[in-house]
Design an enzyme around this catalytic site. Structure first.
Site, PDB file in Angstrom:
ATOM      1  N   ARG A  73       8.291  -4.686   3.207  1.00  0.00           N
ATOM      2  CA  ARG A  73       7.603  -3.816   2.245  1.00  0.00           C
ATOM      3  C   ARG A  73       8.641  -2.934   1.570  1.00  0.00           C
ATOM      4  O   ARG A  73       9.592  -2.479   2.207  1.00  0.00           O
ATOM      5  CB  ARG A  73       6.593  -2.928   2.962  1.00  0.00           C
ATOM      6  CG  ARG A  73       5.379  -3.656   3.464  1.00  0.00           C
ATOM      7  CD  ARG A  73       4.339  -2.699   4.029  1.00  0.00           C
ATOM      8  NE  ARG A  73       4.756  -2.085   5.268  1.00  0.00           N
ATOM      9  CZ  ARG A  73       5.245  -0.867   5.398  1.00  0.00           C
ATOM     10  NH1 ARG A  73       5.366  -0.080   4.336  1.00  0.00           N
ATOM     11  NH2 ARG A  73       5.590  -0.396   6.573  1.00  0.00           N
ATOM     12  N   TYR A 215       6.632 -11.078  -0.503  1.00  0.00           N
ATOM     13  CA  TYR A 215       6.663 -10.867   0.949  1.00  0.00           C
ATOM     14  C   TYR A 215       5.558  -9.938   1.465  1.00  0.00           C
ATOM     15  O   TYR A 215       5.333  -8.858   0.911  1.00  0.00           O
ATOM     16  CB  TYR A 215       8.018 -10.265   1.363  1.00  0.00           C
ATOM     17  CG  TYR A 215       8.365 -10.547   2.810  1.00  0.00           C
ATOM     18  CD1 TYR A 215       9.064 -11.687   3.153  1.00  0.00           C
ATOM     19  CD2 TYR A 215       7.957  -9.697   3.829  1.00  0.00           C
ATOM     20  CE1 TYR A 215       9.377 -11.969   4.485  1.00  0.00           C
ATOM     21  CE2 TYR A 215       8.257  -9.965   5.163  1.00  0.00           C
ATOM     22  CZ  TYR A 215       8.967 -11.105   5.475  1.00  0.00           C
ATOM     23  OH  TYR A 215       9.258 -11.392   6.792  1.00  0.00           O
ATOM     24  N   LYS A 224      -2.106  -3.991   3.332  1.00  0.00           N
ATOM     25  CA  LYS A 224      -1.775  -2.576   3.160  1.00  0.00           C
ATOM     26  C   LYS A 224      -2.350  -2.017   1.846  1.00  0.00           C
ATOM     27  O   LYS A 224      -2.752  -0.862   1.783  1.00  0.00           O
ATOM     28  CB  LYS A 224      -0.262  -2.388   3.184  1.00  0.00           C
ATOM     29  CG  LYS A 224       0.420  -2.945   4.422  1.00  0.00           C
ATOM     30  CD  LYS A 224      -0.039  -2.276   5.688  1.00  0.00           C
ATOM     31  CE  LYS A 224       0.797  -2.717   6.884  1.00  0.00           C
ATOM     32  NZ  LYS A 224       0.323  -2.117   8.137  1.00  0.00           N
ATOM     33  N   HIS A 244      -4.730   2.937   9.870  1.00  0.00           N
ATOM     34  CA  HIS A 244      -3.665   2.037  10.331  1.00  0.00           C
ATOM     35  C   HIS A 244      -3.730   1.982  11.861  1.00  0.00           C
ATOM     36  O   HIS A 244      -2.901   2.556  12.554  1.00  0.00           O
ATOM     37  CB  HIS A 244      -2.327   2.617   9.837  1.00  0.00           C
ATOM     38  CG  HIS A 244      -1.151   1.724  10.041  1.00  0.00           C
ATOM     39  ND1 HIS A 244       0.130   2.197  10.191  1.00  0.00           N
ATOM     40  CD2 HIS A 244      -1.050   0.380  10.096  1.00  0.00           C
ATOM     41  CE1 HIS A 244       0.968   1.195  10.331  1.00  0.00           C
ATOM     42  NE2 HIS A 244       0.280   0.073  10.282  1.00  0.00           N
ATOM     43  N   SER A 266       4.949   1.945  12.312  1.00  0.00           N
ATOM     44  CA  SER A 266       5.550   0.618  12.435  1.00  0.00           C
ATOM     45  C   SER A 266       6.663   0.679  13.497  1.00  0.00           C
ATOM     46  O   SER A 266       7.296   1.716  13.658  1.00  0.00           O
ATOM     47  CB  SER A 266       6.149   0.187  11.091  1.00  0.00           C
ATOM     48  OG  SER A 266       5.182   0.326  10.077  1.00  0.00           O
ATOM     49  N   CYS A 268       6.387   0.511  16.813  1.00  0.00           N
ATOM     50  CA  CYS A 268       6.064   1.215  18.061  1.00  0.00           C
ATOM     51  C   CYS A 268       5.249   0.335  19.010  1.00  0.00           C
ATOM     52  O   CYS A 268       4.624   0.836  19.944  1.00  0.00           O
ATOM     53  CB  CYS A 268       5.289   2.498  17.772  1.00  0.00           C
ATOM     54  SG  CYS A 268       6.299   3.790  17.067  1.00  0.00           S
ATOM     55  N   ASP A 291      -3.868  -4.056  13.577  1.00  0.00           N
ATOM     56  CA  ASP A 291      -3.177  -3.274  12.539  1.00  0.00           C
ATOM     57  C   ASP A 291      -4.072  -2.299  11.772  1.00  0.00           C
ATOM     58  O   ASP A 291      -3.619  -1.220  11.423  1.00  0.00           O
ATOM     59  CB  ASP A 291      -2.494  -4.232  11.553  1.00  0.00           C
ATOM     60  CG  ASP A 291      -1.443  -3.548  10.688  1.00  0.00           C
ATOM     61  OD1 ASP A 291      -0.732  -2.674  11.202  1.00  0.00           O
ATOM     62  OD2 ASP A 291      -1.331  -3.890   9.497  1.00  0.00           O
ATOM     63  N   ARG A 387       8.393 -12.716  10.540  1.00  0.00           N
ATOM     64  CA  ARG A 387       6.968 -12.578  10.865  1.00  0.00           C
ATOM     65  C   ARG A 387       6.329 -13.901  11.275  1.00  0.00           C
ATOM     66  O   ARG A 387       6.778 -14.974  10.868  1.00  0.00           O
ATOM     67  CB  ARG A 387       6.218 -12.075   9.622  1.00  0.00           C
ATOM     68  CG  ARG A 387       6.647 -10.707   9.144  1.00  0.00           C
ATOM     69  CD  ARG A 387       6.035  -9.619   9.984  1.00  0.00           C
ATOM     70  NE  ARG A 387       6.475  -8.296   9.601  1.00  0.00           N
ATOM     71  CZ  ARG A 387       5.746  -7.199   9.764  1.00  0.00           C
ATOM     72  NH1 ARG A 387       4.558  -7.258  10.294  1.00  0.00           N
ATOM     73  NH2 ARG A 387       6.225  -6.023   9.433  1.00  0.00           N
TER      74      ARG A 387
HETATM   75  C1  OXD Z   1       3.653  -2.282   9.113  1.00  0.00           C
HETATM   76  C2  OXD Z   1       3.102  -3.634   9.201  1.00  0.00           C
HETATM   77  O1  OXD Z   1       4.760  -2.104   8.572  1.00  0.00           O
HETATM   78  O2  OXD Z   1       2.029  -3.785   9.790  1.00  0.00           O
HETATM   79  O3  OXD Z   1       3.014  -1.352   9.593  1.00  0.00           O
HETATM   80  O4  OXD Z   1       3.720  -4.563   8.689  1.00  0.00           O
HETATM   81 MN    MN Z   2       1.038  -1.964  10.171  1.00  0.00          MN
END
Ligand code: OXD
Ligand code: MN
Length: 609
Positions: A73, A215, A224, A244, A266, A268, A291, A387
């Protein structure tokens, strides 16, 4: 069915107008069928964009490598383009919507030349659920179509739900690389230069315009962009919460189940927690989502959550049998891998998969790669943000209720971050508003060297929503407080906890083993909801007594005391940092109630010294 069969006149005109602007060679409707998915993947493999993996090892799987400039991102190219800058707030990039639309319209002009335009009608959430929302994404990326088919519910059924005039969130996407007559990508991932990438959100008109990146969250616009940034705006206006958060189900040995949601920045371990295999006998954890959670009050006054997604877009490196066996199984068939290593026998490999690379690989840059453990400077075979896109239904821990259209009743909400010091293993807020205060001060240690922040520093990431809130974050805090005030029955509001699995000793040793052992903390959370847990009140909130959480192997009583201590000096520094560096950012948008909680915390800490 094709585009001409669409019965929704507004949708049809919107598609025609964008086609006239972008000039694609053909237009295809994503109908959601597995036949179309297979055909798309076959074409992509034949054109050299993707590698089909070994059907004996990874049936139905393919691997893509992206362009090195298009791997994650891009927050610095992400805009919340509200009419007034103040409404985007201090944590979002802003551009005037008229100016931004002009710039992007110029980029979109002719951008699909030589490419196919795909129309993806999708539902975020189970089809027809009162909590679900419909979007339509127009894209020139077959990779995006295939990923959206895993991550969301796509196709003709969604068009049926839309009928002739139903509401949808319009989403434009282009990779931003038109082809000249006779030109081909030659199997290379198409995208535009960084300065031409835009991930734009127009909150007033609820539109998403994305350009230049193929991406993840930049391009799979249901995730998102719609399910968080635009959904936060819808949720604010309609009185619900778009978060989130993972959603998990925990069941006690007596067979009683409760649902817990959790927000973590992100990196964690959110996906790992959602799919955790408990180490405590008799307890069971199942997955509803990893997520995003959308939460709304039901007619019984309880807060219900749905997972708006249908798949997992998980980080591959570090995913192993030990860290997350359920994710590995979910991603063992019908999965799209992006930027991983591919072995000679066409299996996947990444750093932290739990075993050495078996011979020669093709790395994420399309180069031959042989593992050299003596070379500490060796570049990884898989990109750190590589991913897997896997169907949720393939996860062995998926809960029976995961697609329940009414959602699951939420008993507890967790906030957490990566904090080596100060923040204890777990503490609980006194009530909802105090829980909002805890969410608003979440911070996490920065680990990724790529971020523009010094590694080891704490980045405040309130509610783990810093890059995902579609409006002024100060107003978002107020919305959370308002949801609590508007609750039909305050007794039925979820209890709110702040957890930290990442405490270290002064020597840098982990104090808590994490992963499956986190089930011990979930058990205490469960017992708090039941009213059976042992607890004490402290200056920071409610905490377990020292014997309330069973100790995992290797954690001594001394460790446990440290994990559950209130570090008065550490917290006083924390208050100081929030007062100086965090809360002032929000100016007069910071709810007064939160400033009062900060004052109360400070005086509690000083009184206890
Ligand atoms: C993030 C994801 O960055 O889920 O939180 O990709
Ligand atoms: Mn996320």
């Amino acid at each position: 069915m094709n585009v001409n069969d669409i019965k929704h006149a507004g949708l049809k005109k919107w598609i025609e107008d964008f086609a006239a602007l972008t000039n694609p060679d053909e237009i295809i409707l994503a109908d959601g069928s597995s036949a179309q998915y297979d055909e798309l993947i076959d074409q992509q493999v034949a054109a050299g964009y993707a590698t089909r993996l070994n059907p004996a090892k990874k049936p139905g799987c393919v691997a893509y490598n992206s362009d090195p400039s298009d791997v994650a991102r891009v927050e610095k190219r992400t805009y919340i383009s509200s009419v007034k800058q103040e409404d985007a707030g201090p944590t979002n990039n802003w551009m005037d919507p008229t100016q931004l639309k002009k710039e992007m319209t110029d980029l979109y002009r002719g951008c699909m030349k030589g490419r196919t335009m795909y129309i993806i009608p999708f539902s975020m959430g189970p089809l027809g659920s009162p909590i679900s929302k419909i979007g339509v994404e127009i894209t020139d990326s077959a990779y995006v179509v295939a990923n959206m088919m895993i991550m969301t519910r796509v196709g003709v059924k969604v068009l049926e739900l839309l009928g002739t005039d139903g509401y949808y969130v319009p989403c434009y996407h282009s990779v931003g690389k038109p082809l000249a007559e006779g030109e081909s990508d030659n199997g290379k991932w198409p995208c535009a230069a960084m300065e031409h990438k835009y991930i734009s959100h127009f909150p007033e008109t609820r539109e998403i315009w994305s350009y230049g990146s193929g991406y993840g969250g930049n391009a799979l616009l249901g995730k998102k962009c719609l399910a968080l940034r635009i959904a936060t705006v819808l949720a604010r206006d309609e009185g619900w919460l778009a978060e989130h958060m993972l959603i998990l189900k925990i069941t006690s040995p007596e067979g009683k189940s409760r649902f817990v949601t959790g927000a973590f920045p992100s990196a964690c371990g959110k996906t790992n927690l959602a799919m955790l295999i408990p180490t405590i006998p008799g307890w069971k954890v199942e997955t509803v989502g990893d997520d995003i959670a959308w939460m709304k009050f039901g007619s019984d006054g309880q807060l219900y959550a749905i997972n708006p997604e249908a798949g997992f877009f998980g980080v591959a490196p570090g995913t192993s049998d030990d860290s997350n066996r359920n994710a590995l199984i979910a991603a063992s068939s019908n999965t799209i891998f992006t930027n991983v290593g591919v072995t000679e026998d066409k299996d996947i490999w990444w750093e932290g998969i739990g075993y050495d690379a078996p011979g020669k690989l093709i790395d994420w840059n399309d180069n031959e790669w042989v593992q050299d453990k003596t070379d500490k400077t060796q570049k990884p075979a898989a990109h750190p943000n590589a991913r897997f896109t896997a169907p949720a239904v393939q996860c062995p821990s998926i809960a029976a209720e995961w697609e329940d259209p009414k959602g699951v009743p939420v008993s507890a909400i967790l906030f957490g971050g990566r904090r080596p010091k100060t923040i204890p293993l777990v503490h609980q807020s006194h009530d909802w508003a105090h829980g909002v205060f805890l969410g608003s001060i979440v911070g996490s240690e920065v680990t990724a060297a790529a971020l523009d922040v010094k590694a080891g520093t704490i980045r405040r990431d309130p509610f783990a929503m810093l890059p995902f809130c579609g409006y002024n974050m100060g107003d978002y805090f107020q919305h959370w407080l308002d949801v609590g005030h508007a609750a039909p029955d305050a007794e039925k509001l979820p209890k709110i906890f702040y957890v930290n699995w990442f405490r270290k000793t002064a020597e840098g040793k982990w104090l808590w083993p994490g992963y499956g052992e986190n089930s011990r903390v979930l058990k205490w959370v469960f017992e708090r909801c039941e009213g059976t847990a042992k607890f004490v009140d402290t200056p920071i909130g409610i905490m377990p007594t020292i014997d309330a959480i069973d100790r995992p192997e290797g954690v001594t009583e001394e460790d446990m005391k440290e994990l559950l201590a209130v570090d008065l000096d550490g917290w006083i520094n924390e208050v100081e940092d929030i007062r100086t560096n965090h809360y002032p950012k929000f100016g007069n948008h910071l709810p007064k109630e939160l400033a009062v909680f900060l004052d109360t915390l400070e005086s509690n800490l000083k009184a206890a010294k």
